[in-house]
Design a protein around this motif. Structure first.
Motif, PDB file in Angstrom:
ATOM      1  N   THR A   3       0.851  -1.359   0.037  1.00 36.92           N
ATOM      2  CA  THR A   3      -0.122  -0.063   0.088  1.00 36.92           C
ATOM      3  C   THR A   3       0.825   1.415  -0.087  1.00 36.92           C
ATOM      4  OG1 THR A   3      -0.252   0.139   2.375  1.00 36.92           O
ATOM      5  CG2 THR A   3      -1.881  -1.240   1.155  1.00 36.92           C
ATOM      6  N   ILE A   4       0.392   2.156  -0.509  1.00 36.02           N
ATOM      7  CA  ILE A   4       0.894   3.545  -0.617  1.00 36.02           C
ATOM      8  C   ILE A   4       0.352   4.530   0.515  1.00 36.02           C
ATOM      9  CG2 ILE A   4       1.594   5.633  -1.938  1.00 36.02           C
ATOM     10  CD1 ILE A   4       1.509   3.858  -4.271  1.00 36.02           C
ATOM     11  N   ASP A   5       1.012   5.076   1.370  1.00 35.88           N
ATOM     12  CA  ASP A   5       0.626   6.084   2.588  1.00 35.88           C
ATOM     13  C   ASP A   5       0.253   7.439   1.738  1.00 35.88           C
ATOM     14  OD1 ASP A   5       0.153   7.393   4.519  1.00 35.88           O
ATOM     15  OD2 ASP A   5       2.160   7.159   5.507  1.00 35.88           O
ATOM     16  N   ILE A   6      -0.778   7.654   1.563  1.00 35.87           N
ATOM     17  CA  ILE A   6      -0.922   9.022   0.834  1.00 35.87           C
ATOM     18  C   ILE A   6      -1.368   9.990   1.953  1.00 35.87           C
ATOM     19  CG2 ILE A   6      -1.754   7.983  -1.367  1.00 35.87           C
ATOM     20  CD1 ILE A   6      -4.604   8.148  -0.493  1.00 35.87           C
ATOM     21  N   GLY A   7      -1.442   9.579   3.013  1.00 36.53           N
ATOM     22  CA  GLY A   7      -1.997  10.656   4.160  1.00 36.53           C
ATOM     23  C   GLY A   7      -0.767  11.507   4.455  1.00 36.53           C
ATOM     24  N   HIS A   8       0.234  11.368   3.980  1.00 42.20           N
ATOM     25  CA  HIS A   8       1.294  12.440   4.379  1.00 42.20           C
ATOM     26  C   HIS A   8       1.905  12.963   2.967  1.00 42.20           C
ATOM     27  CE1 HIS A   8       1.601   9.669   7.606  1.00 42.20           C
ATOM     28  NE2 HIS A   8       1.721  10.581   8.481  1.00 42.20           N
ATOM     29  N   ALA A   9       1.304  12.900   1.723  1.00 42.73           N
ATOM     30  CA  ALA A   9       1.502  13.644   0.593  1.00 42.73           C
ATOM     31  C   ALA A   9       0.925  14.921   0.574  1.00 42.73           C
ATOM     32  CB  ALA A   9       1.250  12.597  -0.371  1.00 42.73           C
ATOM     33  N   PRO A  10       1.521  15.866   0.237  1.00 36.62           N
ATOM     34  CA  PRO A  10       0.939  17.284   0.109  1.00 36.62           C
ATOM     35  C   PRO A  10      -0.070  17.505  -0.914  1.00 36.62           C
ATOM     36  CG  PRO A  10       3.177  17.314  -0.827  1.00 36.62           C
ATOM     37  CD  PRO A  10       3.075  15.744  -0.350  1.00 36.62           C
ATOM     38  N   LEU A  11      -1.156  17.953  -0.468  1.00 31.38           N
ATOM     39  CA  LEU A  11      -2.176  18.415  -1.460  1.00 31.38           C
ATOM     40  C   LEU A  11      -2.064  19.787  -1.970  1.00 31.38           C
ATOM     41  CD1 LEU A  11      -5.062  17.913  -2.957  1.00 31.38           C
ATOM     42  CD2 LEU A  11      -6.090  18.735  -0.896  1.00 31.38           C
ATOM     43  N   ILE A  12      -1.574  19.948  -3.267  1.00 34.65           N
ATOM     44  CA  ILE A  12      -1.429  21.515  -3.654  1.00 34.65           C
ATOM     45  C   ILE A  12      -2.597  21.877  -4.689  1.00 34.65           C
ATOM     46  CG2 ILE A  12       0.318  22.506  -5.026  1.00 34.65           C
ATOM     47  CD1 ILE A  12       2.334  20.431  -4.647  1.00 34.65           C
ATOM     48  N   TYR A  13      -2.954  22.939  -4.236  1.00 37.63           N
ATOM     49  CA  TYR A  13      -4.061  23.536  -5.083  1.00 37.63           C
ATOM     50  C   TYR A  13      -3.397  24.819  -5.763  1.00 37.63           C
ATOM     51  CZ  TYR A  13      -7.857  26.263  -6.518  1.00 37.63           C
ATOM     52  OH  TYR A  13      -9.006  27.090  -7.247  1.00 37.63           O
ATOM     53  N   PHE A  14      -3.511  24.867  -6.763  1.00 32.34           N
ATOM     54  CA  PHE A  14      -2.842  26.207  -7.586  1.00 32.34           C
ATOM     55  C   PHE A  14      -4.033  26.564  -8.612  1.00 32.34           C
ATOM     56  CE2 PHE A  14      -1.648  22.876 -10.387  1.00 32.34           C
ATOM     57  CZ  PHE A  14      -1.624  23.235 -11.637  1.00 32.34           C
ATOM     58  N   GLU A  15      -3.790  27.780  -9.025  1.00 34.04           N
ATOM     59  CA  GLU A  15      -4.589  28.570 -10.049  1.00 34.04           C
ATOM     60  C   GLU A  15      -4.103  28.828 -11.221  1.00 34.04           C
ATOM     61  OE1 GLU A  15      -8.096  30.646  -7.092  1.00 34.04           O
ATOM     62  OE2 GLU A  15      -6.157  31.536  -7.018  1.00 34.04           O
ATOM     63  N   ASP A  16      -2.673  28.914 -10.849  1.00 36.87           N
ATOM     64  CA  ASP A  16      -1.864  29.538 -12.287  1.00 36.87           C
ATOM     65  C   ASP A  16      -0.435  28.925 -12.035  1.00 36.87           C
ATOM     66  OD1 ASP A  16      -3.504  31.650 -13.588  1.00 36.87           O
ATOM     67  OD2 ASP A  16      -3.213  32.620 -11.990  1.00 36.87           O
ATOM     68  N   ALA A  17      -0.049  28.350 -13.371  1.00 36.02           N
ATOM     69  CA  ALA A  17       1.323  28.231 -13.415  1.00 36.02           C
ATOM     70  C   ALA A  17       1.951  29.378 -14.226  1.00 36.02           C
ATOM     71  CB  ALA A  17       1.659  26.844 -14.315  1.00 36.02           C
ATOM     72  N   THR A  18       2.667  30.224 -13.255  1.00 41.08           N
ATOM     73  CA  THR A  18       2.859  31.730 -13.816  1.00 41.08           C
ATOM     74  C   THR A  18       4.061  31.894 -14.318  1.00 41.08           C
ATOM     75  OG1 THR A  18       3.509  31.808 -11.317  1.00 41.08           O
ATOM     76  CG2 THR A  18       1.348  32.682 -11.907  1.00 41.08           C
ATOM     77  N   ALA A  19       5.233  30.790 -14.215  1.00 37.87           N
ATOM     78  CA  ALA A  19       6.522  31.075 -14.819  1.00 37.87           C
ATOM     79  C   ALA A  19       7.265  29.690 -14.752  1.00 37.87           C
ATOM     80  CB  ALA A  19       7.580  31.823 -13.636  1.00 37.87           C
ATOM     81  N   ALA A  20       8.372  29.631 -15.870  1.00 33.78           N
ATOM     82  CA  ALA A  20       8.976  28.232 -16.076  1.00 33.78           C
ATOM     83  C   ALA A  20      10.082  28.792 -16.790  1.00 33.78           C
ATOM     84  CB  ALA A  20       7.909  27.622 -17.132  1.00 33.78           C
ATOM     85  N   GLY A  21      11.136  27.655 -16.486  1.00 38.45           N
ATOM     86  CA  GLY A  21      12.490  27.994 -16.993  1.00 38.45           C
ATOM     87  C   GLY A  21      13.211  26.785 -16.712  1.00 38.45           C
ATOM     88  N   GLY A  22      14.578  26.862 -16.721  1.00 39.10           N
ATOM     89  CA  GLY A  22      15.471  25.761 -16.561  1.00 39.10           C
ATOM     90  C   GLY A  22      16.857  25.919 -16.824  1.00 39.10           C
ATOM     91  N   SER A  23      17.747  25.285 -16.163  1.00 43.36           N
ATOM     92  CA  SER A  23      18.882  25.364 -16.268  1.00 43.36           C
ATOM     93  C   SER A  23      19.395  23.908 -15.780  1.00 43.36           C
ATOM     94  CB  SER A  23      19.485  26.485 -15.513  1.00 43.36           C
ATOM     95  OG  SER A  23      19.320  26.508 -14.180  1.00 43.36           O
ATOM     96  N   GLY A  24      20.644  23.449 -16.247  1.00 42.56           N
ATOM     97  CA  GLY A  24      21.323  22.455 -15.803  1.00 42.56           C
ATOM     98  C   GLY A  24      20.800  21.108 -16.217  1.00 42.56           C
ATOM     99  N   GLY A  25      19.711  21.135 -16.850  1.00 47.77           N
ATOM    100  CA  GLY A  25      19.097  19.939 -17.244  1.00 47.77           C
ATOM    101  C   GLY A  25      17.792  19.766 -16.430  1.00 47.77           C
ATOM    102  N   VAL A  26      17.371  20.618 -15.599  1.00 45.98           N
ATOM    103  CA  VAL A  26      16.213  20.737 -14.678  1.00 45.98           C
ATOM    104  C   VAL A  26      15.507  21.508 -15.113  1.00 45.98           C
ATOM    105  CG1 VAL A  26      15.563  20.874 -12.324  1.00 45.98           C
ATOM    106  CG2 VAL A  26      17.834  19.796 -12.708  1.00 45.98           C
ATOM    107  N   GLY A  27      14.086  21.456 -15.208  1.00 47.49           N
ATOM    108  CA  GLY A  27      12.912  22.318 -15.398  1.00 47.49           C
ATOM    109  C   GLY A  27      12.430  22.839 -14.196  1.00 47.49           C
ATOM    110  N   ARG A  28      11.905  24.105 -14.249  1.00 49.32           N
ATOM    111  CA  ARG A  28      11.323  24.732 -13.117  1.00 49.32           C
ATOM    112  C   ARG A  28       9.871  25.195 -13.448  1.00 49.32           C
ATOM    113  NH1 ARG A  28      16.584  27.057 -13.075  1.00 49.32           N
ATOM    114  NH2 ARG A  28      15.461  29.093 -13.648  1.00 49.32           N
ATOM    115  N   ILE A  29       8.813  25.028 -12.848  1.00 47.87           N
ATOM    116  CA  ILE A  29       7.628  25.462 -12.933  1.00 47.87           C
ATOM    117  C   ILE A  29       7.112  26.270 -11.657  1.00 47.87           C
ATOM    118  CG2 ILE A  29       5.171  25.307 -13.514  1.00 47.87           C
ATOM    119  CD1 ILE A  29       6.333  22.694 -15.136  1.00 47.87           C
ATOM    120  N   LEU A  30       6.662  27.298 -11.613  1.00 47.53           N
ATOM    121  CA  LEU A  30       6.018  28.047 -10.286  1.00 47.53           C
ATOM    122  C   LEU A  30       4.711  28.146 -10.311  1.00 47.53           C
ATOM    123  CD1 LEU A  30       6.662  29.892  -7.765  1.00 47.53           C
ATOM    124  CD2 LEU A  30       6.394  31.770  -9.560  1.00 47.53           C
ATOM    125  N   LEU A  31       4.128  27.623  -9.360  1.00 53.10           N
ATOM    126  CA  LEU A  31       2.578  27.402  -9.175  1.00 53.10           C
ATOM    127  C   LEU A  31       2.149  28.465  -8.223  1.00 53.10           C
ATOM    128  CD1 LEU A  31       2.134  23.492  -9.184  1.00 53.10           C
ATOM    129  CD2 LEU A  31       2.222  24.955 -11.082  1.00 53.10           C
TER     130      LEU A  31
END
Length: 85
Positions: A3-31
């Motif tokens: 079983t997977i313990d989902i009780g400790h996983a964060p619930l993220i509510y967002f209304e916009d993905a307002t920025a994105a970028g990346g460097s060093g092979g890692v993409g970044r998204i701001l919610l």
């Protein structure tokens, strides 16, 4: 076991993905989400707040994009002329 313990996983509510970028092979998204607060005069003020920073390599970003495309298709109302599958 198994079983997977989902009780400790964060619930993220967002209304916009307002920025994105990346460097060093890692993409970044701001919610962000809108928060309503009262100012010193009792007036409602709306401000944007960062609720999460998503980070991932290219494979993760592609996986997220593909899943979001499928979710968008599932959530889009069908027209009367569209066959029901």
């Amino acid at each position: 076991m198994g079983t997977i313990d989902i009780g400790h996983a964060p619930l993220i509510y967002f209304e916009d993905a307002t920025a994105a970028g990346g460097s060093g092979g890692v993409g970044r998204i701001l919610l962000t989400a809108a928060l309503q607060e009262l100012d010193e005069n009792g007036q409602v003020v709306v401000r944007r707040a960062t609720v999460a920073h998503l980070r991932g390599n290219l494979d993760a970003i592609i996986s997220l994009r593909d899943l979001l495309t499928k979710l968008e298709q599932a959530m889009t109302p069908r027209g009367a002329e569209d066959p029901i599958n």
